[in-house]
Design an enzyme around this catalytic site. Structure first.
Site, mmCIF file in Angstrom:
data_model
loop_
_atom_site.group_PDB
_atom_site.id
_atom_site.type_symbol
_atom_site.label_atom_id
_atom_site.label_comp_id
_atom_site.label_asym_id
_atom_site.label_seq_id
_atom_site.Cartn_x
_atom_site.Cartn_y
_atom_site.Cartn_z
ATOM 1 N N CYS A 2 38.644 66.549 65.032
ATOM 2 C CA CYS A 2 39.918 66.615 64.325
ATOM 3 C C CYS A 2 39.820 65.705 63.097
ATOM 4 O O CYS A 2 39.188 64.659 63.129
ATOM 5 C CB CYS A 2 41.119 66.175 65.141
ATOM 6 S SG CYS A 2 41.372 67.124 66.632
ATOM 7 N N GLU A 479 14.717 70.701 70.601
ATOM 8 C CA GLU A 479 15.568 70.674 69.411
ATOM 9 C C GLU A 479 15.685 72.076 68.798
ATOM 10 O O GLU A 479 16.773 72.498 68.377
ATOM 11 C CB GLU A 479 15.003 69.667 68.395
ATOM 12 C CG GLU A 479 15.697 69.614 67.047
ATOM 13 C CD GLU A 479 17.193 69.325 67.108
ATOM 14 O OE1 GLU A 479 17.710 68.961 68.175
ATOM 15 O OE2 GLU A 479 17.860 69.496 66.073
ATOM 16 N N LYS A 483 19.206 74.088 68.210
ATOM 17 C CA LYS A 483 19.616 74.642 66.902
ATOM 18 C C LYS A 483 19.960 76.120 67.049
ATOM 19 O O LYS A 483 20.968 76.580 66.535
ATOM 20 C CB LYS A 483 18.496 74.524 65.866
ATOM 21 C CG LYS A 483 18.256 73.234 65.134
ATOM 22 C CD LYS A 483 19.348 72.655 64.336
ATOM 23 C CE LYS A 483 20.340 71.904 65.163
ATOM 24 N NZ LYS A 483 20.147 70.509 65.365
ATOM 25 N N GLU A 486 23.275 76.740 69.082
ATOM 26 C CA GLU A 486 24.564 76.345 68.515
ATOM 27 C C GLU A 486 25.001 77.196 67.336
ATOM 28 O O GLU A 486 26.199 77.368 67.144
ATOM 29 C CB GLU A 486 24.607 74.852 68.172
ATOM 30 C CG GLU A 486 23.667 74.387 67.106
ATOM 31 C CD GLU A 486 23.863 72.893 66.811
ATOM 32 O OE1 GLU A 486 22.857 72.239 66.553
ATOM 33 O OE2 GLU A 486 24.995 72.398 66.841
HETATM 34 C C1 F6R Z 1 23.419 69.348 66.986
HETATM 35 C C2 F6R Z 1 24.269 68.220 66.704
HETATM 36 C C3 F6R Z 1 24.770 67.412 67.843
HETATM 37 C C4 F6R Z 1 24.742 65.926 67.490
HETATM 38 C C5 F6R Z 1 25.411 65.110 68.604
HETATM 39 C C6 F6R Z 1 25.333 63.627 68.341
HETATM 40 O O1 F6R Z 1 23.005 69.978 65.818
HETATM 41 O O2 F6R Z 1 24.588 67.938 65.581
HETATM 42 O O3 F6R Z 1 24.043 67.663 68.996
HETATM 43 O O4 F6R Z 1 23.425 65.531 67.308
HETATM 44 O O5 F6R Z 1 26.736 65.494 68.726
HETATM 45 O O6 F6R Z 1 25.970 63.289 67.152
HETATM 46 P P1 F6R Z 1 25.693 61.900 66.450
HETATM 47 O O7 F6R Z 1 24.278 61.877 66.050
HETATM 48 O O8 F6R Z 1 26.630 61.875 65.285
HETATM 49 O O9 F6R Z 1 26.005 60.841 67.467
#
Ligand code: F6R
Length: 602
Positions: A2, A479, A483, A486
């Site tokens: 949000c 990974e 990708k 998602e």
């Molecule tokens: C996948 C993605 C998420 C983030 C996860 C952690 O592409 O972006 O899996 O990696 O939500 O987010 P941060 O790194 O901001 O803690």
């Protein structure tokens, strides 16, 4: 999740709010709304869907010099017009936007608001109704808001307008991000500086538990007890052009392309005057005093952590464990005597990681955050911080942050290893090797046409897909699968290829896409054996191999880089594969369904 933006000044807030919400849309995009206050009249408009849908619905002549706006990622109640913010109290006097989760909202409803009529399923409506109740009982708005805040358990960033007072904008925060943007004759509040950069580059932090009263010319920060707090503004360093797409069709593609430049920027940022890669001594000392490093992270950052473990163990001989944040906090393993906690988080706001940070700090352990966002919650709250220098990452699917995290972890690993006199670290000229990586990355981002073709051939219509790897390639396979899942909604799994035959190979059918990554010489033939096993069962298999290990039938050759750094290059075709698969399937690449960029709820 949000995004919130609020404005008080002497021009129409409408454009500031809509422009700000567009910049915050990465935080959530299932519904959005704004409220404008003009001479004791409040105009509220909200819409299920994107900011563009909201903009179309806002009346052209809508006007108010005070306003609040919100873009939502649903936590309580499904995405709908009713559940979209802003929410209003029964009489319509108070209007509020909220980011976060109020854990005791049902109890509060039961205890204080039995008589009130609720329109939405949201916890936010409880907050705004409480303010009205306490005002009806005789408190002024400021005191009613303070009393309400004292009752809330959970996380919140809120902004409130009072129909009877067009000179004031209220805000408060606890565990959810919110900043004040300070201007000449106006003030702004926003979940992220990006939303207000068009108006100002002067920002003031708000700490948990504080309440803020903004007028056109004044900023008053108050503690939970109502005492005034002085805090200076800082100048935001983000370049407004960094948050534009430019000529790219999607942020994700722009961010994939930025990876060679980000890698070079990281080398420069960590080089001293003699060109040596360095890390601040207190950070090295804290890690060297520890007997074990626990990496705590989620999603893509967790996957970068797995590569980081390999780097730190191989180059610095320090044992490392990697944990998913949401699991670690509630089921802690047996800890060694002197652990150090390393938080990897692009946003620096991820609630799952923050709950671990709070717990381990209470336990007295040392903490280090590796983040892209200076001034973020995990940056501020950890004992030490290191930065990614990747520039704002806007696409929901993380790409450049992943490679930046690994590049910075490699610098940390090598400097630790050197301090300890480990030969592998002393012999590695990491600045040169990372430079070679940046060139390899350039070749990979230039392979778009080939990868687009492979995506069309393997992933355009499939229901599922498997990525195989061994050792560090297994981490990249994980990974790559994340990708793909998602942004293209293909069910995908990253597998340690040797493990496939222990059960999962049962899922291989005719034409099941299987993509193998091969960058390590010692497992080249093992993984090719695993590929043959799936080919024998009808799979549609394809290999991406490192130069020197390639076979004639391989579909893509990754330029040779140092064996410890291969993930930095091999992940790029996987990112592109996900991108083109999503395009082939007509998915919204930058804003995939059900997701949001910054996950600020547990
Ligand atoms: C996948 C993605 C998420 C983030 C996860 C952690 O592409 O972006 O899996 O990696 O939500 O987010 P941060 O790194 O901001 O803690």
């Amino acid at each position: 999740m949000c995004g919130i933006v609020g404005f008080i000044g002497s021009k129409n807030a409408k454009d500031v709010l809509l422009n700000g919400l567009e910049k915050l849309e990465y935080r959530g995009y299932d519904s959005a709304g704004i409220a404008l206050l003009n001479h004791n009249e409040v105009y509220v408009v909200k819409e299920k869907g994107r900011i563009a849908d909201l903009s179309e619905k806002v009346a052209e002549n809508a006007f108010g010099e005070v306003g609040i706006g919100h873009t939502r990622w649903a936590t309580h109640g499904k995405p709908s017009h009713e559940n979209a913010h802003p929410h209003q109290s029964t009489s319509g006097r108070f209007t509020m936007v909220h980011n976060g989760v109020i854990e005791n909202y049902s109890l509060l409803k039961e205890e204080y608001l039995k008589e009130a009529t609720f329109i939405s399923d949201t916890d936010t409506e409880v907050i705004v109704q409480l303010v009205e109740k306490f005002v009806e009982e005789g408190l002024n708005t400021e005191s009613a808001l303070r009393k309400t805040l004292s009752l809330l358990h959970g996380s919140y960033a809120i902004s409130l307008i009072d129909k009877e007072d067009s000179q004031t904008l209220y805000a408060a925060k606890s565990k959810s991000p919110l900043l004040i943007g300070k201007g000449e004759g106006f003030n702004v509040i926003a979940s992220d500086a990006m939303a207000a950069l068009k108006e100002t580059d002067q920002f003031i932090e708000i700490m948990d538990g504080e309440m803020v009263i903004l007028t056109r010319s004044g900023v008053q920060i108050l503690s939970a007890e109502g005492e005034e707090i002085e805090r200076a503004a800082y100048t935001a360093t983000i370049d407004a052009t960094d948050i534009e797409k430019g000529t790219y069709p999607h942020y994700m593609l722009k961010e994939i392309d930025e990876q060679p430049a980000v890698t070079r920027r990281i080398i420069q940022s960590y080089q001293n005057e003699d060109g040596e890669l360095t890390v601040e001594q207190p950070i090295l000392d804290a890690i060297l005093e520890a007997d074990r490093v626990h990496i705590i992270a989620c999603g893509t950052s967790y996957h970068a952590g797995l590569v980081g473990k390999n780097l730190i163990e191989k180059l610095a001989h320090i044992p490392v464990e990697v944990h998913v944040s949401s699991e670690f906090g509630y089921n802690m393993p047996l800890l060694s005597e002197r652990p150090l906690f390393l938080f990897i988080t692009q946003s620096g706001e991820t609630a799952d990681s923050r709950q671990v940070l709070v717990k381990v700090k209470e336990m007295g352990y040392k903490t280090l955050t590796l983040t892209n966002v200076s001034g973020s919650t995990l940056d501020r709250e950890a004992d030490h911080a290191m930065y990614l220098f990747a520039g704002p990452e806007i696409a929901v699917a993380s790409t450049k942050a992943y490679t930046a995290q690994i590049a910075v972890l490699s610098i940390l690993a090598v400097t630790l290893g050197r301090e300890k006199g480990i030969a592998a670290a002393k012999e590695l000229d990491l600045a040169v090797e990372l430079g070679i990586v940046a060139t390899a990355m350039e070749a990979m981002v230039a392979s778009k046409e080939l990868v687009e073709h492979i995506a069309g051939e393997f992933l355009a219509t499939t229901r599922n897909a498997f990525f195989l790897g061994r050792s560090v390639d297994y981490f990249v396979a994980m990974e790559a699968a994340l990708k793909l899942k998602e942004i293209s909604y293909i069910q995908a799994e990253g597998f340690a290829s040797g493990e496939l035959k222990h059960g999962t190979i049962a899922l291989i059918e005719d034409e099941t896409p299987v993509l193998a990554i091969v960058t390590q010489e010692n497992i080249n033939w093992n993984i090719r054996g695993n590929v043959n096993e799936v080919l024998a069962r009808g799979a549609n298999a394809c290999v991406f191999a490192m130069e020197g290990l390639e076979q004639p039938e391989d579909r893509l050759v990754i330029p040779h880089v140092h064996p410890l750094l291969t993930s930095l290059a091999s992940v790029i075709p996987c990112q592109l594969l996900a991108y083109y698969a999503a395009l082939h399937r007509e998915c919204d690449v930058d804003k995939p369904r059900n997701l949001a960029k910054s996950v600020t709820v547990e």
